[in-house]
Design a protein around this motif. Structure first.
Motif, PDB file in Angstrom:
ATOM      1  N   ALA A   1       0.836  -1.201   0.000  1.00 27.53           N
ATOM      2  CA  ALA A   1       0.000   0.000   0.000  1.00 27.53           C
ATOM      3  C   ALA A   1       0.869   1.250   0.000  1.00 27.53           C
ATOM      4  N   SER A   2       0.426   2.275  -0.700  1.00 27.40           N
ATOM      5  CA  SER A   2       1.128   3.557  -0.733  1.00 27.40           C
ATOM      6  C   SER A   2       0.082   4.652  -0.894  1.00 27.40           C
ATOM      7  N   GLY A   3       0.538   5.898  -0.963  1.00 28.23           N
ATOM      8  CA  GLY A   3      -0.377   7.009  -1.157  1.00 28.23           C
ATOM      9  C   GLY A   3      -0.548   7.872   0.074  1.00 28.23           C
ATOM     10  N   ASN A   4       0.375   8.823   0.278  1.00 31.04           N
ATOM     11  CA  ASN A   4       0.289   9.794   1.386  1.00 31.04           C
ATOM     12  C   ASN A   4       0.161   9.130   2.754  1.00 31.04           C
ATOM     13  N   LEU A   5       0.917   8.087   2.965  1.00 33.28           N
ATOM     14  CA  LEU A   5       0.881   7.384   4.249  1.00 33.28           C
ATOM     15  C   LEU A   5       1.850   8.022   5.241  1.00 33.28           C
TER      16      LEU A   5
ATOM     17  N   ASP B   1       0.923  -6.214   3.554  1.00 33.02           N
ATOM     18  CA  ASP B   1       2.231  -6.786   3.888  1.00 33.02           C
ATOM     19  C   ASP B   1       3.341  -5.751   3.885  1.00 33.02           C
ATOM     20  N   SER B   2       3.174  -4.684   3.106  1.00 34.15           N
ATOM     21  CA  SER B   2       4.243  -3.712   2.951  1.00 34.15           C
ATOM     22  C   SER B   2       3.656  -2.332   2.688  1.00 34.15           C
ATOM     23  N   PHE B   3       4.362  -1.299   3.164  1.00 31.57           N
ATOM     24  CA  PHE B   3       3.931   0.080   2.956  1.00 31.57           C
ATOM     25  C   PHE B   3       5.047   0.861   2.271  1.00 31.57           C
ATOM     26  N   GLY B   4       4.674   1.628   1.267  1.00 32.49           N
ATOM     27  CA  GLY B   4       5.598   2.572   0.657  1.00 32.49           C
ATOM     28  C   GLY B   4       5.287   3.954   1.200  1.00 32.49           C
ATOM     29  N   VAL B   5       6.277   4.606   1.797  1.00 34.29           N
ATOM     30  CA  VAL B   5       6.057   5.904   2.446  1.00 34.29           C
ATOM     31  C   VAL B   5       6.945   6.947   1.782  1.00 34.29           C
ATOM     32  N   GLY B   6       6.343   8.060   1.366  1.00 33.27           N
ATOM     33  CA  GLY B   6       7.093   9.072   0.642  1.00 33.27           C
ATOM     34  C   GLY B   6       7.155  10.410   1.323  1.00 33.27           C
ATOM     35  N   THR B   7       6.190  11.279   1.009  1.00 31.71           N
ATOM     36  CA  THR B   7       6.231  12.679   1.448  1.00 31.71           C
ATOM     37  C   THR B   7       6.396  12.826   2.957  1.00 31.71           C
ATOM     38  N   ALA B   8       5.592  12.116   3.720  1.00 28.41           N
ATOM     39  CA  ALA B   8       5.632  12.260   5.179  1.00 28.41           C
ATOM     40  C   ALA B   8       6.995  11.887   5.744  1.00 28.41           C
TER      41      ALA B   8
END
Length: 448
Positions: free
Chosen positions: A291-295, A311-318
């Motif tokens: 899952a991703s998207g502004n997390l 199972d997995s998170f993609g974390v970007g901006t935060a």
């Protein structure tokens, strides 16, 4: 070039007043041995701990610091400095000692994480760079640690390069987040530079460039049959999941398997449950959901608490901007000069005098109990955190491998009591001052 800063001009990455102070020190023969501490006075919002990062960058800077002809010519052009001082800078080399806590170590307000001892001009001149590099990397590592805590057993990937504040920052985010427990990064250069595992899927533009979603999935699976993780929410997420199952069945016939699917929008809790059910019923129980998207840590914690099958998170901006606490006030203050402790008594900005050590105490279960800030000369049953890492301007020990720093961070986080790791209303970790240090503070206050 990914950075406008080179070894040729790095010495100029400083505040002008560092150079003007040093020029006056030089001019007046004010060059006694000085000790500076690098520390924070208070925590950013919702933080009860910080995770130290940036030491390797700091030490490499000190080791290689040299004013090149390019630097000297520019400073000469400003008409601010005497020829004698510029000649001094031409011969400049950092020859001081540095003590520091290990990267990946937790620390708290007023605890020195680096202690620099050198002739006053040398110790003064390096302030700006040390603050800059430790400030940002520690800020991001601490944010990443919070995210890793909220994710529990789910894996995390740094998706931040496109949102980071500059190319150099993107590299530092990848390294700092990996130290804090992230599985890897989407940043390919960081993978090359630091050996961090790299991960990625496709963008929505890839899907949209084909007339049909299934054609896009089929094209990608043909190129990466053993690393096929499909982005399924460009149009209709559940339809995308069914198309992913079709691709999975095709892969299976050819001896491959569907790695998983990625959700990038919508109600992640509801969608992940429906997608998981569909994958499981279709025989793809081992295919993961990313899952991703502004997390951020708060959203991830909610998903984990509600047992979203992610199972997995993609974390970007935060992550890359540390959005809820985007700055950290790291300080670099004089604590001793010519062998005598000194103190700053400004309102709200008092400093701790003398050469200090940080001692850490643990309970019978191996959990951190409290810290004690004392004098370097004191004896204590606690574990001393500050170790010598540079002597006479040379590294006292090799930089530890990145994976060793990562393991140290994991051990530190595991030893921190759970009440101190809560995302909100976390308990304050106790930091005490030794009686000897308190006595010196009282004496210096009376003398001023």
């Amino acid at each position: 070039m990914y950075s406008s800063i080179s070894n040729q001009t790095a010495p100029l990455l400083t505040d002008l007043y560092q150079l003007t102070m040093c020029a006056s020190y030089f001019d007046n023969g004010h060059r006694g041995e000085a000790t500076f501490d690098l520390f924070v006075r208070s925590m950013p919002p919702h933080r009860s701990y910080l995770l130290f990062a940036g030491l390797e960058s700091a030490l490499d800077y000190l080791k290689n610091l040299k004013f090149t002809d390019e630097c000297i010519n520019y400073l000469d052009s400003t008409k601010l400095f005497k020829d004698s001082f510029l000649s001094y800078l031409e011969r400049f080399k950092f020859r001081g000692d540095v003590h520091a806590i290990a990267e990946g170590t937790l620390f708290f307000p007023n605890e020195p994480v680096m202690r620099v001892t050198a002739p006053l001009p040398q110790a003064q001149l390096v302030e700006t760079f040390l603050l800059n590099t430790v400030n940002f990397q520690t800020l991001v590592a601490s944010k990443a640690a919070r995210i890793a805590t909220s994710a529990r057993n789910a894996s995390l990937v740094d998706f931040s390069p496109r949102r980071d504040h500059g190319a150099e920052a993107a590299l530092q985010v990848a390294r700092s987040s990996y130290i804090a427990g992230f599985k890897g990064t989407s940043n390919v250069l960081a993978g090359k530079k630091y050996g961090i595992p790299i991960y990625g899927t496709v963008a929505h533009s890839f899907i949209m460039s084909y007339e049909y979603e299934l054609d896009a999935f089929r094209a990608y699976s043909s190129t990466f049959p053993d690393k096929c993780l499909l982005l399924i929410d460009t149009y209709d997420t559940l339809k995308g999941a069914r198309n992913a199952v079709k691709i999975g069945e095709e892969l299976k016939k050819n001896g491959h398997s569907l790695m998983g699917v990625r959700l990038d929008s919508g109600n992640l809790l509801k969608l992940s449950r429906k997608v998981r059910e569909l994958l499981d019923k279709s025989g793809f129980k081992k295919s993961i959901i990313l899952a991703s998207g502004n997390l951020d840590e708060y959203k991830i914690e909610k998903l984990v608490k509600k047992k979203a099958p992610i199972d997995s998170f993609g974390v970007g901006t935060a992550l890359g901007t540390s959005n809820d606490a985007p700055f950290l006030n790291v300080n670099y203050k004089l604590s001793e000069f010519k062998g005598k402790p000194v103190i700053k008594l400004s309102s709200g900005k008092m400093t701790l005098p003398g050469r200090k050590q940080v001692y850490r105490f643990y309970d019978g279960r191996g959990k951190m109990k409290h810290d004690l800030i004392g004098l370097e000369s004191e004896k204590s049953s606690g574990r001393a955190l500050l170790k010598q890492v540079m002597k006479n301007g040379r590294l006292a020990r090799k930089h530890p491998p990145l994976n060793s720093i990562r393991k140290n961070a994991r051990r530190n986080l595991e030893s921190l009591p759970g009440r101190c790791k809560r995302l909100k209303q976390a308990s304050t970790y106790e930091v005490r001052l030794s009686k000897e240090l308190q006595s010196i503070i009282s004496k210096l206050k009376q003398e001023r």
